[in-house]
Design a protein around this motif. Structure first.
Motif, PDB file in Angstrom:
ATOM      1  N   PRO A 129       0.815  -1.215   0.000  1.00 44.23           N
ATOM      2  CA  PRO A 129       0.000   0.000   0.000  1.00 44.23           C
ATOM      3  C   PRO A 129       0.849   1.266   0.000  1.00 44.23           C
ATOM      4  N   ASN A 130       0.228   2.382  -0.397  1.00 40.80           N
ATOM      5  CA  ASN A 130       0.919   3.677  -0.346  1.00 40.80           C
ATOM      6  C   ASN A 130       0.918   4.219   1.080  1.00 40.80           C
ATOM      7  N   ASP A 131       1.576   5.355   1.267  1.00 40.04           N
ATOM      8  CA  ASP A 131       1.702   5.935   2.606  1.00 40.04           C
ATOM      9  C   ASP A 131       0.347   6.204   3.248  1.00 40.04           C
ATOM     10  N   GLU A 132      -0.573   6.729   2.471  1.00 36.12           N
ATOM     11  CA  GLU A 132      -1.881   7.107   3.016  1.00 36.12           C
ATOM     12  C   GLU A 132      -2.637   5.893   3.540  1.00 36.12           C
ATOM     13  N   LEU A 133      -2.727   4.848   2.715  1.00 35.01           N
ATOM     14  CA  LEU A 133      -3.435   3.638   3.143  1.00 35.01           C
ATOM     15  C   LEU A 133      -2.703   2.939   4.286  1.00 35.01           C
ATOM     16  N   ALA A 134      -1.381   2.862   4.189  1.00 34.19           N
ATOM     17  CA  ALA A 134      -0.600   2.177   5.219  1.00 34.19           C
ATOM     18  C   ALA A 134      -0.729   2.889   6.569  1.00 34.19           C
ATOM     19  N   LYS A 135      -0.757   4.202   6.546  1.00 31.76           N
ATOM     20  CA  LYS A 135      -0.921   4.978   7.778  1.00 31.76           C
ATOM     21  C   LYS A 135      -2.302   4.737   8.377  1.00 31.76           C
ATOM     22  N   LYS A 136      -3.322   4.784   7.534  1.00 31.91           N
ATOM     23  CA  LYS A 136      -4.703   4.625   7.997  1.00 31.91           C
ATOM     24  C   LYS A 136      -4.964   3.221   8.539  1.00 31.91           C
ATOM     25  N   ARG A 137      -4.449   2.214   7.832  1.00 31.85           N
ATOM     26  CA  ARG A 137      -4.773   0.831   8.191  1.00 31.85           C
ATOM     27  C   ARG A 137      -3.806   0.210   9.191  1.00 31.85           C
ATOM     28  N   HIS A 138      -2.522   0.584   9.113  1.00 33.27           N
ATOM     29  CA  HIS A 138      -1.492  -0.133   9.870  1.00 33.27           C
ATOM     30  C   HIS A 138      -0.593   0.781  10.692  1.00 33.27           C
ATOM     31  N   ASN A 139      -0.835   2.092  10.658  1.00 34.13           N
ATOM     32  CA  ASN A 139       0.051   3.069  11.296  1.00 34.13           C
ATOM     33  C   ASN A 139       1.503   2.827  10.879  1.00 34.13           C
ATOM     34  N   SER A 140       1.698   2.676   9.579  1.00 36.83           N
ATOM     35  CA  SER A 140       3.006   2.338   9.019  1.00 36.83           C
ATOM     36  C   SER A 140       3.279   3.222   7.813  1.00 36.83           C
ATOM     37  N   PHE A 141       4.548   3.256   7.403  1.00 38.30           N
ATOM     38  CA  PHE A 141       4.881   3.809   6.091  1.00 38.30           C
ATOM     39  C   PHE A 141       4.330   2.889   5.007  1.00 38.30           C
ATOM     40  N   GLY A 142       4.173   3.430   3.808  1.00 32.16           N
ATOM     41  CA  GLY A 142       3.948   2.595   2.647  1.00 32.16           C
ATOM     42  C   GLY A 142       5.244   1.897   2.275  1.00 32.16           C
ATOM     43  N   LYS A 143       5.236   1.223   1.105  1.00 28.72           N
ATOM     44  CA  LYS A 143       6.433   0.452   0.753  1.00 28.72           C
ATOM     45  C   LYS A 143       6.755   0.622  -0.726  1.00 28.72           C
ATOM     46  N   THR A 144       7.374   1.752  -1.042  1.00 25.93           N
ATOM     47  CA  THR A 144       8.007   1.931  -2.349  1.00 25.93           C
ATOM     48  C   THR A 144       9.358   1.225  -2.290  1.00 25.93           C
ATOM     49  N   GLU A 145       9.715   0.491  -3.366  1.00 24.73           N
ATOM     50  CA  GLU A 145      10.953  -0.278  -3.317  1.00 24.73           C
ATOM     51  C   GLU A 145      11.614  -0.344  -4.685  1.00 24.73           C
ATOM     52  N   MET A 146      12.852  -0.836  -4.680  1.00 26.13           N
ATOM     53  CA  MET A 146      13.575  -1.082  -5.933  1.00 26.13           C
ATOM     54  C   MET A 146      14.358  -2.374  -5.799  1.00 26.13           C
ATOM     55  N   TRP A 147      14.646  -2.987  -6.956  1.00 30.07           N
ATOM     56  CA  TRP A 147      15.442  -4.215  -7.001  1.00 30.07           C
ATOM     57  C   TRP A 147      16.653  -4.015  -7.895  1.00 30.07           C
ATOM     58  N   TYR A 148      17.779  -4.555  -7.454  1.00 29.07           N
ATOM     59  CA  TYR A 148      18.990  -4.660  -8.281  1.00 29.07           C
ATOM     60  C   TYR A 148      19.336  -6.137  -8.362  1.00 29.07           C
ATOM     61  N   VAL A 149      19.290  -6.706  -9.560  1.00 26.73           N
ATOM     62  CA  VAL A 149      19.520  -8.136  -9.742  1.00 26.73           C
ATOM     63  C   VAL A 149      21.019  -8.422  -9.662  1.00 26.73           C
ATOM     64  N   MET A 150      21.404  -9.293  -8.734  1.00 28.28           N
ATOM     65  CA  MET A 150      22.808  -9.640  -8.532  1.00 28.28           C
ATOM     66  C   MET A 150      23.186 -10.938  -9.236  1.00 28.28           C
ATOM     67  N   GLN A 151      22.235 -11.841  -9.369  1.00 27.61           N
ATOM     68  CA  GLN A 151      22.469 -13.104 -10.084  1.00 27.61           C
ATOM     69  C   GLN A 151      21.115 -13.646 -10.506  1.00 27.61           C
ATOM     70  N   ALA A 152      21.066 -14.237 -11.695  1.00 26.67           N
ATOM     71  CA  ALA A 152      19.811 -14.816 -12.184  1.00 26.67           C
ATOM     72  C   ALA A 152      20.118 -16.083 -12.967  1.00 26.67           C
ATOM     73  N   ASP A 153      19.385 -17.156 -12.659  1.00 27.57           N
ATOM     74  CA  ASP A 153      19.499 -18.389 -13.428  1.00 27.57           C
ATOM     75  C   ASP A 153      18.919 -18.171 -14.825  1.00 27.57           C
ATOM     76  N   ASN A 154      19.209 -19.094 -15.728  1.00 25.40           N
ATOM     77  CA  ASN A 154      18.640 -19.016 -17.076  1.00 25.40           C
ATOM     78  C   ASN A 154      17.115 -18.990 -17.019  1.00 25.40           C
ATOM     79  N   ASN A 155      16.531 -18.072 -17.797  1.00 28.23           N
ATOM     80  CA  ASN A 155      15.075 -17.926 -17.906  1.00 28.23           C
ATOM     81  C   ASN A 155      14.390 -17.481 -16.611  1.00 28.23           C
ATOM     82  N   ALA A 156      15.176 -16.984 -15.655  1.00 32.60           N
ATOM     83  CA  ALA A 156      14.559 -16.430 -14.447  1.00 32.60           C
ATOM     84  C   ALA A 156      13.828 -15.145 -14.814  1.00 32.60           C
ATOM     85  N   ARG A 157      12.659 -14.936 -14.176  1.00 31.62           N
ATOM     86  CA  ARG A 157      11.866 -13.765 -14.543  1.00 31.62           C
ATOM     87  C   ARG A 157      11.187 -13.183 -13.317  1.00 31.62           C
TER      88      ARG A 157
END
Length: 337
Positions: free
Chosen positions: A119-147
């Motif tokens: 959820p975004n900050d607004e929903l997370a605050k209202k429902r869970h008293n938490s931050f939302g969760k914007t994130e990013m991924w950096y792929v360090m290793q991937a097997d063949n055909n991993a997706r």
């Protein structure tokens, strides 16, 4: 500004705090989808189902303990309580208080994670008293055909989503990306997603552990129980618009190249071949994640070694240093304060 090479424009008033790059004991998490690849990053695994290594965390009771220097055996929470300006930075402390606002992880997906969203900050605050969760991924290793799965192939709607969920055809309308080492993805809140099996990655996110699981491939645990789904909670939180989450970039030797600059964090990539010098202000901490190779952070005549799999917190008060060696590093801070 996307670069942290800024002129020192304010000085700390304290001499009590010792500034040096701080490392922590990782918090390892067993997961139904986990494996043993985190061993390749120097993590000591208790079994072959370890899915996550929480490198820097202040979520609930999951708080990392310092492993180096004079603050060894102190927790991140203790340090921030004692030295909020010196560690977090004046502007971060002003905005977030004595809370470390980001969570850093390594993830090993031996099998597919559930299809989920955050959820975004607004929903997370209202429902869970938490931050939302914007994130990013950096792929360090991937097997063949991993997706990975990230967002809808085309704009969707709650009705279409529920219909596919009911018929267990949800994956058919979701976008798949086949991945390789060095791929970067930005996951905005509300974006439906899943990490596929065979992928080892670094994750940078807001300090939040709120996840809405909507489809889990009909998996069961050792007792034959399915994991809880959060279909109703997810309905309002999903962003039904098609996304373009893959980040394209070109590395430049011994320079910091911007990957992501969002309200919650900025991430650059440093392709270190010899030396990279930094002069910055006291507004914010820096975190370096070593995804490949070996480096050293050099400051005030001291040398601190950094190897693949290390995550290092550079306190806001540490203004001048150099990175030396041959390594790939993710450089993270909060730019929009």
């Amino acid at each position: 500004m996307n670069s942290i090479k800024q002129h020192i424009n304010n000085q700390s008033n304290t001499t009590a705090f010792k500034s040096y790059p701080i490392q922590f004991q990782p918090i390892l998490k067993e997961r139904i989808w986990g494996g043993n690849k985190l061993q390749s990053l120097g993590k000591e695994l208790s079994n072959d189902n370890i899915g996550e290594s929480w490198e820097i965390s202040m979520i609930d009771t999951d708080i990392n303990i310092v492993t180096n220097g004079i603050y060894k055996e102190k927790s991140l929470a203790e340090l921030i309580d004692l030295y909020p300006n010196e560690i977090l930075g004046a502007k971060v402390y002003q905005k977030y208080g004595k809370q470390f606002p980001l969570l850093f992880k390594f993830l090993d997906a031996k099998t597919d994670l559930s299809i989920q969203l955050h959820p975004n900050d607004e929903l997370a605050k209202k429902r869970h008293n938490s931050f939302g969760k914007t994130e990013m991924w950096y792929v360090m290793q991937a097997d063949n055909n991993a997706r990975i799965i990230l967002g809808f192939k085309e704009d969707s709607s709650p009705e279409e989503y529920l219909d596919h969920l009911k018929n267990k055809t949800l994956p058919s309308v979701l976008q798949e990306y086949y991945v390789k080492k060095g791929d970067v993805f930005f996951i905005e809140t509300g974006t439906i997603h899943a990490i596929g099996g065979g992928i080892l990655l670094a994750e940078i996110q807001q300090t939040s552990d709120i996840t809405y699981r909507v489809y889990d491939w009909d998996r069961v645990d050792d007792q034959g129980n399915e994991r809880e789904l959060h279909v109703d909670l997810a309905l309002e939180a999903i962003d039904y618009n098609k996304k373009d989450p893959k980040i394209e970039y070109v590395k430049v030797d011994d320079e910091s190249v911007n990957l992501i600059d969002c309200p919650f964090f900025t991430t650059n990539i440093v392709s270190l071949t010899s030396s990279y010098e930094i002069t910055k202000n006291n507004d914010c901490f820096l975190v370096y994640i070593c995804t490949e190779g070996n480096a050293a952070l050099v400051t005030n005549g001291e040398r601190f070694e950094i190897k693949q799999g290390d995550t290092v917190l550079v306190p806001a008060q540490l203004n001048n240093f150099a990175l030396q060696g041959n390594a790939t590093l993710l450089e993270v801070f909060i730019n929009k304060l």
